[in-house]
Enzyme design. Structure first.
Site, mmCIF file in Angstrom:
data_model
loop_
_atom_site.group_PDB
_atom_site.id
_atom_site.type_symbol
_atom_site.label_atom_id
_atom_site.label_comp_id
_atom_site.label_asym_id
_atom_site.label_seq_id
_atom_site.Cartn_x
_atom_site.Cartn_y
_atom_site.Cartn_z
ATOM 1 N N CYS A 61 0.834 -1.210 0.000
ATOM 2 C CA CYS A 61 0.000 0.000 0.000
ATOM 3 C C CYS A 61 0.869 1.260 0.000
ATOM 4 C CB CYS A 61 -0.915 -0.037 1.215
ATOM 5 S SG CYS A 61 -1.805 1.489 1.544
ATOM 6 N N CYS A 64 -0.052 3.870 2.624
ATOM 7 C CA CYS A 64 0.393 3.395 3.944
ATOM 8 C C CYS A 64 1.849 3.761 4.179
ATOM 9 C CB CYS A 64 0.238 1.880 4.058
ATOM 10 S SG CYS A 64 -1.451 1.278 3.932
#
Length: 146
Positions: A61, A64
């Site tokens: 991600c 993230c």
């Protein structure tokens, strides 16, 4: 020939001090940790006497990866008043499902075993700082009275 600004003896002392620094181990930050198991989550997050921000993330991600240093810096600014637990949803899928994590990054605040607040998605440092200030302010009061 040009003379060095530093005598040879001082240079050797300087280099030896640098090698000493390189050999020392960094001090672990106990306020930030990666959750390795559900048992550890129970112990360090649900039973914590301080608010814990749980960062549900995934290694693939990109948002993230951008959020992680921002939230870590802000937690460090709090000097122990808040902890940060990082949970990889691919490693602890059942935990993510238990807390209804539908997308990453997802931040969740827990205190005394209860989920108090949630945030989903990449946020600016300023927004996160304000959010975290509110968490700390409210953790000094009784969350149930609000």
């Amino acid at each position: 020939m040009s003379k060095s600004r530093f005598p040879k003896k001082n240079l050797i002392n300087y280099i030896s001090r640098l090698s000493h620094v390189a050999k020392t181990k960094p001090v672990a930050n106990r306020n930030i940790f990666d959750v390795q198991s559900v048992k550890e989550f129970e112990k360090k997050v649900k039973r914590s006497d301080k608010p814990v921000i749980v960062d549900f993330h995934a290694s693939w991600c990109t948002p993230c990866k951008a959020l992680a240093p921002r939230i870590a810096n802000l937690v460090n600014e709090q000097r122990g008043r808040v902890h940060l637990a990082r949970v990889d949803i691919d490693e602890l899928t059942d935990l993510a499902l238990d807390y209804k994590v539908a997308s990453v990054p997802s931040l969740m605040v827990m205190h005394n075993g209860k989920v108090l607040n949630r945030m989903v998605g990449l946020q600016t440092s300023e927004y996160l700082r304000d959010w975290l200030k509110e968490i700390v302010r409210r953790s000094n009061k009784d969350w149930t009275s609000s």
